[in-house]
Design an enzyme around this catalytic site. Structure first.
Site, mmCIF file in Angstrom:
data_model
loop_
_atom_site.group_PDB
_atom_site.id
_atom_site.type_symbol
_atom_site.label_atom_id
_atom_site.label_comp_id
_atom_site.label_asym_id
_atom_site.label_seq_id
_atom_site.Cartn_x
_atom_site.Cartn_y
_atom_site.Cartn_z
ATOM 1 N N ARG A 216 0.891 -1.026 -0.089
ATOM 2 C CA ARG A 216 -0.114 0.045 0.015
ATOM 3 C C ARG A 216 1.056 1.244 0.006
ATOM 4 O O ARG A 216 1.059 2.020 0.969
ATOM 5 C CB ARG A 216 -0.856 -0.117 1.226
ATOM 6 C CG ARG A 216 -1.988 -1.044 1.238
ATOM 7 C CD ARG A 216 -3.035 -0.859 2.320
ATOM 8 N NE ARG A 216 -4.026 -1.789 2.380
ATOM 9 C CZ ARG A 216 -4.118 -2.589 3.468
ATOM 10 N NH1 ARG A 216 -3.380 -2.740 4.380
ATOM 11 N NH2 ARG A 216 -5.129 -3.449 3.276
ATOM 12 N N GLN A 245 6.971 -4.546 4.275
ATOM 13 C CA GLN A 245 7.046 -5.993 3.955
ATOM 14 C C GLN A 245 6.576 -6.508 2.457
ATOM 15 O O GLN A 245 6.090 -7.645 2.321
ATOM 16 C CB GLN A 245 6.045 -6.692 5.031
ATOM 17 C CG GLN A 245 6.713 -6.504 6.436
ATOM 18 C CD GLN A 245 6.124 -6.963 7.510
ATOM 19 O OE1 GLN A 245 6.666 -7.715 8.378
ATOM 20 N NE2 GLN A 245 4.491 -7.161 7.476
ATOM 21 N N ASN A 274 7.320 -10.723 4.516
ATOM 22 C CA ASN A 274 6.059 -10.510 4.941
ATOM 23 C C ASN A 274 5.823 -11.529 6.369
ATOM 24 O O ASN A 274 5.327 -12.391 6.222
ATOM 25 C CB ASN A 274 5.128 -10.737 3.789
ATOM 26 C CG ASN A 274 3.654 -10.184 4.358
ATOM 27 O OD1 ASN A 274 3.213 -9.522 5.343
ATOM 28 N ND2 ASN A 274 2.731 -10.802 3.750
ATOM 29 N N ASP A 301 -1.611 1.541 11.512
ATOM 30 C CA ASP A 301 -1.732 0.975 10.171
ATOM 31 C C ASP A 301 -1.442 1.950 9.305
ATOM 32 O O ASP A 301 -1.349 3.366 9.330
ATOM 33 C CB ASP A 301 -3.445 0.609 10.078
ATOM 34 C CG ASP A 301 -3.534 -0.643 10.326
ATOM 35 O OD1 ASP A 301 -2.757 -1.496 10.629
ATOM 36 O OD2 ASP A 301 -4.902 -0.975 10.688
ATOM 37 N N ASP A 303 -3.047 2.246 6.061
ATOM 38 C CA ASP A 303 -3.927 2.666 5.319
ATOM 39 C C ASP A 303 -4.947 3.630 6.094
ATOM 40 O O ASP A 303 -6.167 3.444 6.183
ATOM 41 C CB ASP A 303 -4.671 1.436 4.650
ATOM 42 C CG ASP A 303 -5.220 0.599 5.659
ATOM 43 O OD1 ASP A 303 -4.807 0.358 6.732
ATOM 44 O OD2 ASP A 303 -6.150 -0.323 5.243
ATOM 45 N N ASP A 413 -3.683 -7.759 18.621
ATOM 46 C CA ASP A 413 -3.827 -6.455 19.384
ATOM 47 C C ASP A 413 -4.780 -6.865 20.711
ATOM 48 O O ASP A 413 -4.480 -6.230 21.776
ATOM 49 C CB ASP A 413 -4.550 -5.341 18.704
ATOM 50 C CG ASP A 413 -5.665 -5.857 17.658
ATOM 51 O OD1 ASP A 413 -6.129 -7.015 17.770
ATOM 52 O OD2 ASP A 413 -6.021 -5.169 16.741
ATOM 53 N N HIS A 437 -9.812 5.072 8.785
ATOM 54 C CA HIS A 437 -9.396 3.822 8.299
ATOM 55 C C HIS A 437 -10.117 3.182 7.395
ATOM 56 O O HIS A 437 -11.510 3.377 7.463
ATOM 57 C CB HIS A 437 -9.063 2.740 9.526
ATOM 58 C CG HIS A 437 -8.491 1.621 9.128
ATOM 59 N ND1 HIS A 437 -9.130 0.391 8.539
ATOM 60 C CD2 HIS A 437 -7.316 1.184 9.457
ATOM 61 C CE1 HIS A 437 -8.230 -0.460 8.367
ATOM 62 N NE2 HIS A 437 -6.916 -0.135 8.852
#
Length: 690
Positions: A216, A245, A274, A301, A303, A413, A437
């Site tokens: 991304r 990654q 990754n 994150d 994105d 998480d 997000h």
């Protein structure tokens, strides 16, 4: 104690939140910053009736709430920079909003602060009116004063009454002429009556930001650009760590060099294989720990769109907490900017599944119903964990409890929040700290390749933390979920869930061993099944033809609980019989993703089913031989899991400190690291290339 306090003569006031306006005045998130809608709530009877359980009381409270609205369109053109706002003559605006109200109950519960001070400065005269709310969402006027330029409004406010909930905020109104806000901010102090030394402001804390990205690069570059332009964040930032990654690298994006030069030595890029979110964020924790400079590591994150002020608020809040505390931000929808996904997350430890805290509404649109008209947002919400879209973790917690579970994605998480709580460290989802997000609603990762990680990681987390015998309800839910996938002809999903069960049964040693390779294994195993073979061409499938019309002309519906056992038995027997010959060459129905429920798909011999994002479809076909094989293996694996649960729980718990330790992760990082660079520093002085 009264709400308005006399000024504390020895107190040291520290700014913890500035009133801000949107970075992009043309976006649709204006209601999160300033409210032109005068809707308020009467609250509700939160006490409920004697004998009612909590859920019934919540329903009673919701039904009793009333709202009163005088709607007025927002005026984005009145925004002046990040801190200024013009208010038209004879108009009134409220800063009782998500980003600009002060979440007093959170500061009262978790920090050493005993009072808050509001300061407001105007460029044109106006009236400032301060309000407070209680845990039921009822508002109370505190003080109102006319303010002229050069004479800032300042009021000290007690936090004593905010034990269960409540906010402070202010409204700004104009008389016959336009009023104009220059700036406003909230400050806290640690107490009254103590000596000056104990009231001195803490040493400024610093943080490192860890971002995990996989293919991304455009999103990630936009995030880096936003951070590079956030002067307040730059002042407390040690470095931004990008764990890249993927194969589409952020460093190859047009415009990257300019952003890298702007960040300079504050940017470091780690290229590694990754290892998923858990591997990327663990690397960020590990590098921050090893550098030894930062007090906190902030996980973000890739994105997302970030509100930089939220980063500063999270840091100030964490620094004020009574004990080391994980401080998380909420998540808004990137493509529906005023929609809040959830106000707080918990783990139902009997089911061992995540979800919103009881009483919290999911996907709440603050443009349609503002903060002041939403009573549930005024009660303080205590959480079990915060998603790693934005999560600030004290380094001393990382040092004590280790890094993430090596689970690639899913439950990393949530498990970390549970692990921290067991060590005595709470998590707070702080209002006013948030990111936007990409929504997960247009995904169905419970049936694609991620199904493996959903099943395995949930079971691992339950083995580690469930307080119930045999994990409570998780065993029964795992069995029933297998059955639902089988009668839905989702054979690839079931194969992955069985792979997950086998790995769990093999013991904790598998976690680190398979981390770099399991995703490829999962994808390879899945593609052998028809339900995993998708096509974007709508003409790729024959025209559906239903062999029998629906019974009584009605579409299938979920079986009632009373007849569910009989329905399930009849459905299983049907799936053991051969399907109609025609269903092998022509689907019976085209089913939209939103309608692809197990009780509907169970009625067909074959069906074309759309993917959750609507871009493709696959042809599900009933196969008794595959059904029988998967059902047999599921029964055997669950039988073994039930018998061995206690022994497995003991083994996983004993090994937890080993497979989450920095040293254990180092062995994985050593094999997976491609390079570590500081692209904004001249190569001769970078000194970190590997």
């Amino acid at each position: 104690m009264s709400t308005v306090m006399t000024e504390l003569p020895t107190a040291t006031w520290r700014t913890v939140a500035r009133v801000v306006l949107p970075l992009d005045s043309g976006s649709d998130d204006l209601p999160l910053y300033v409210d032109y809608d005068h809707t308020v709530s009467s609250g509700g009877d939160s006490a409920g009736r004697a004998g009612q359980d909590a859920d019934k009381q919540a329903e009673a409270s919701a039904s009793a709430q009333q709202t009163f609205s005088v709607h007025q369109e927002g005026r984005a053109e009145n925004i002046v920079g990040r801190s200024g706002l013009k208010v038209d003559a004879h108009s009134r605006v409220s800063f009782g909003t998500y980003f600009n109200a002060f979440p007093a109950s959170y500061w009262r519960r978790w920090t050493t602060a005993t009072a808050v001070r509001l300061q407001v400065e105007l460029d044109a005269p106006g009236t400032v009116t301060v309000y407070k709310s209680n845990a039921r969402g009822l508002r109370q006027r505190v003080v109102s004063r006319q303010v002229t330029p050069g004479q800032p409004f300042s009021v000290e406010l007690s936090l004593a009454s905010f034990g269960d909930g409540g906010w402070y905020w202010f409204d700004l109104s104009a008389g016959a002429e336009e009023a104009s806000l220059r700036q406003a901010f909230w400050q806290v102090t640690d107490g009254a009556g103590a000596d000056a030394e104990s009231l001195s402001a803490p040493e400024p804390a610093t943080l490192s930001i860890a971002v995990t990205t996989f293919n991304r690069p455009d999103y990630c570059l936009a995030l880096l650009k936003a951070l590079s332009e956030a002067d307040g964040v730059r002042a407390v930032l040690d470095e931004v760590l990008i764990m890249d990654q993927g194969t589409q690298l952020v460093a190859d994006q047009p415009g990257f060099d300019e952003v890298a030069r702007a960040l300079g030595p504050q940017l470091r890029i780690v290229r590694q294989g990754n290892l998923g979110g858990s591997g990327g964020f663990s690397r960020g924790m590990r590098e921050t720990l090893a550098a030894g400079r930062s007090d906190y590591v902030l996980l973000l994150d890739d994105d997302i769109i970030v509100e930089p002020e939220g980063i500063l608020r999270a840091l100030q809040f964490a620094q004020s907490c009574r004990r080391p505390t994980i401080v998380g931000g909420h998540m808004f929808d990137m493509f529906d900017r005023s929609v809040l996904h959830s106000f707080g997350e918990r783990i139902d430890k009997y089911r061992f599944f995540w979800g919103s805290v009881s009483g919290v509404r999911e996907r709440h649109d603050l443009a349609a119903q503002n903060l002041r008209a939403t009573p549930y947002m005024h009660k303080r919400v205590d959480v079990d964990y915060n998603g790693w879209w934005m999560c600030l973790i004290p380094i001393e917690i990382v040092r004590e409890i280790g890094l993430s579970l090596p689970v690639f994605i899913k439950w990393d998480d949530a498990e970390y929040g549970l692990r921290a709580a067991e060590a005595g460290y709470p998590t707070v989802s702080l209002p006013g700290a948030a990111v936007w997000h990409v929504s997960w609603l247009d995904k169905d990762d419970g049936t694609d390749w991620q199904a493996y990680f959903h099943e395995r990681n949930r079971l691992v987390a339950a083995l580690l933390h469930s307080p119930y015998d045999k994990g409570g309800r998780i065993f029964a839910e795992s069995v029933s979920t297998d059955l639902k996938h089988l009668i839905s002809m989702q054979y690839s999903t079931e194969e992955l869930r069985l792979m997950a069960l086998r790995d769990v049964l093999s013991g904790p040693e598998h976690l680190l061993r398979v981390l770099p390779t399991r995703t490829a294994d999962v994808r390879a195993a899945r593609k052998e099944f028809p339900d995993a073979q998708v096509s974007t061409d709508v003409e790729a499938f024959p025209t559906p033809r239903l062999r029998k019309p629906p019974k009584r002309g009605k579409e299938p519906s979920a079986p009632r609980y009373a007849v569910l056992p009989l329905w399930a038995a009849a459905t299983v027997l049907r799936h053991l019989r051969e399907p109609s010959p025609e269903s092998r060459v022509r689907p019976e129905q085209h089913v939209a993703a939103m309608d692809s429920r197990w009780w509907r798909l169970a009625n067909y011999d074959s069906a074309v089913v759309s993917t959750a994002d609507g871009t493709a479809a696959s042809w599900y076909r009933r196969d008794p031989k595959v059904f029988r094989d998967l059902a047999r293996r599921s029964a055997a694996a669950h039988r073994e899991l039930f018998v061995r649960w206690d022994d497995l729980a003991y083994r996983y718990r004993q090994a937890l400190t080993e497979f989450t330790s920095p040293e254990a992760w180092d062995t994985v990082f050593a094999e997976q690291t491609h390079s570590i660079t500081r692209p904004g520093v001249e190569p001769a002085t970078a000194g970190t290339e590997r």
